[in-house]
Design an enzyme around this catalytic site. Structure first.
Site, PDB file in Angstrom:
ATOM      1  NE  ARG A   1     -10.948   0.666   6.405  1.00 47.50           N
ATOM      2  CZ  ARG A   1     -11.118   0.377   7.755  1.00 47.50           C
ATOM      3  NH1 ARG A   1      -9.810   0.185   8.097  1.00 47.50           N
ATOM      4  NH2 ARG A   1     -11.999   0.425   8.471  1.00 47.50           N
TER       5      ARG A   1
ATOM      6  CD  GLU B   1      -7.824 -14.855   0.055  1.00 53.09           C
ATOM      7  OE1 GLU B   1      -8.483 -14.098   0.727  1.00 53.09           O
ATOM      8  OE2 GLU B   1      -7.302 -15.976   0.516  1.00 53.09           O
TER       9      GLU B   1
ATOM     10  CG  PHE C   1      -5.938 -11.514   1.950  1.00 58.96           C
ATOM     11  CD1 PHE C   1      -4.922 -11.825   2.816  1.00 58.96           C
ATOM     12  CD2 PHE C   1      -7.136 -10.767   2.256  1.00 58.96           C
ATOM     13  CE1 PHE C   1      -5.417 -11.538   4.408  1.00 58.96           C
ATOM     14  CE2 PHE C   1      -7.482 -10.523   3.749  1.00 58.96           C
ATOM     15  CZ  PHE C   1      -6.410 -10.838   4.646  1.00 58.96           C
TER      16      PHE C   1
ATOM     17  CG  ASP D   1      -8.490  -4.212   9.372  1.00 57.25           C
ATOM     18  OD1 ASP D   1      -9.283  -4.316  10.233  1.00 57.25           O
ATOM     19  OD2 ASP D   1      -9.140  -4.140   8.320  1.00 57.25           O
TER      20      ASP D   1
ATOM     21  CG  HIS E   1      -9.335  -2.721   2.337  1.00 51.48           C
ATOM     22  ND1 HIS E   1     -10.359  -2.766   1.114  1.00 51.48           N
ATOM     23  CD2 HIS E   1      -9.997  -2.359   3.470  1.00 51.48           C
ATOM     24  CE1 HIS E   1     -11.257  -2.646   1.732  1.00 51.48           C
ATOM     25  NE2 HIS E   1     -11.143  -2.196   2.938  1.00 51.48           N
TER      26      HIS E   1
ATOM     27  NE  ARG F   1     -13.259   1.184   1.237  1.00 59.15           N
ATOM     28  CZ  ARG F   1     -14.032   0.795   2.073  1.00 59.15           C
ATOM     29  NH1 ARG F   1     -14.466  -0.583   1.910  1.00 59.15           N
ATOM     30  NH2 ARG F   1     -14.279   1.522   2.853  1.00 59.15           N
TER      31      ARG F   1
ATOM     32  CB  SER G   1     -14.439  -4.667   2.298  1.00 58.86           C
ATOM     33  OG  SER G   1     -14.825  -5.105   3.678  1.00 58.86           O
TER      34      SER G   1
END
Length: 315
Positions: free
Chosen positions: A167, A58, A83, A117, A109, A11, A37
């Site tokens: 991530r 989104e 998402f 999470d 992620h 990322r 992020s």
């Protein structure tokens, strides 16, 4: 695999690549309120007029990205993989892929290595969803160098892209000089003749550890980085099946509809052989430290090696 002093997450490399290519390419970057992020904040700082925060919406972000692409501009739409693939699926299908627009989805992620999470943020089904949509390219690079080249390939290739990014900071697999990244072509990282591991993303590094360990036990393992899951490298898969007769797929996603399924589809059609799929076995993720979760779901190097040994012993 070169020694790594500074580990970089894919990322992170994605964010850096957007800045680099943004200097010579007139594209837009959208984000769903996660730019710090997804690392598109780098692009925002350099090119604020071409970065739009769409908020936590989104589906709307994908529609706006389609609109920008429809008037001739390439657009990157970024958010967490879970998402992007779920909340934005209808718009990706109907507004982006159906008209075959130049929207590149930076899905960060991905997988269970998101960690604490938990299940709600851990995309395990996104590969299956995205590879089932016509016109979509699905690419999962394993390190910073291949991520940069994946972004470059997305810019140079017409049509929708799903870039699956992680991530965690990861070891380098490639250098700028030795990465022969070509869209739709897997890369043989290590040759071997007893079996082939076909993998992508974070699991490339784990698979290389496994191959090194098994080599000490006189088991010769070929490792293939199948960074492009769609369109997949049929020729290389068939070649590996012919030469090693056993295929193991390793993925940080659900084994149903993922990389393993894509490989199996080629094998059953052209070159049947024994295959084992190692991945998340139709279970949701859970909260925990990334390394602990990889161990729990059988995706650490030690757990992968144990499963491969059992597979080899199964005559």
């Amino acid at each position: 695999m070169p020694e790594t002093k500074n580990k970089i997450a894919t990322r992170e490399a994605y964010g850096r690549a957007l800045v680099e290519f943004g200097a010579t390419n007139d594209f837009y970057v959208l984000d769903a309120d996660l730019s710090k992020s997804t690392m598109t904040t780098y692009f925002k700082n350099e090119y604020p007029r071409r970065h739009i925060n769409m908020g936590i919406a989104e589906g709307n972000m994908m529609s706006v990205a389609a609109g920008i692409a429809a008037v001739g501009k390439t657009c990157f739409a970024s958010t967490f993989a879970v998402f992007a693939a779920a909340r934005g699926c209808e718009q990706i299908r109907n507004s982006i892929c159906y008209p075959n627009l130049n929207v590149k989805i930076g899905a960060t992620h991905a997988g269970i290595s998101v960690g604490e999470d938990g299940a709600s943020h851990q995309a395990i089904e996104d590969i299956a969803i995205m590879r089932a949509i016509p016109n979509m390219h699905v690419v999962q690079p394993c390190d910073a160098v291949s991520t940069r080249l994946a972004v470059k390939a997305a810019l140079e290739t017409d049509g929708p892209f799903y870039l699956r990014l992680g991530r965690l900071a990861v070891d380098e697999v490639y250098t700028e000089e030795n990465c022969n990244f070509k869209l739709g072509k897997g890369i043989v990282l290590k040759n071997g003749f007893d079996l082939t591991i076909i993998t992508s993303g974070l699991m490339v590094q784990e698979s290389l550890k496994v191959a090194k360990s098994l080599e000490k036990k006189n088991i010769s393992v070929r490792v293939v980085d199948m960074h492009t899951i769609k369109p997949i490298d049929e020729e290389l898969i068939i070649q590996c099946a012919k030469e090693t007769n056993r295929i193991v797929t390793v993925e940080e996603s659900n084994i149903y509809g993922g990389l393993g399924s894509a490989v199996a589809e080629i094998l059953c059609k052209y070159e049947p052989c024994k295959i084992k799929m190692i991945g998340i076995e139709d279970k949701f993720g859970r909260s925990g430290k990334p390394t602990e979760l990889l161990e729990y779901y059988g995706l650490s190097a030690a757990k992968i090696e144990s499963q491969i040994v059992d597979f080899l012993n199964d005559k």
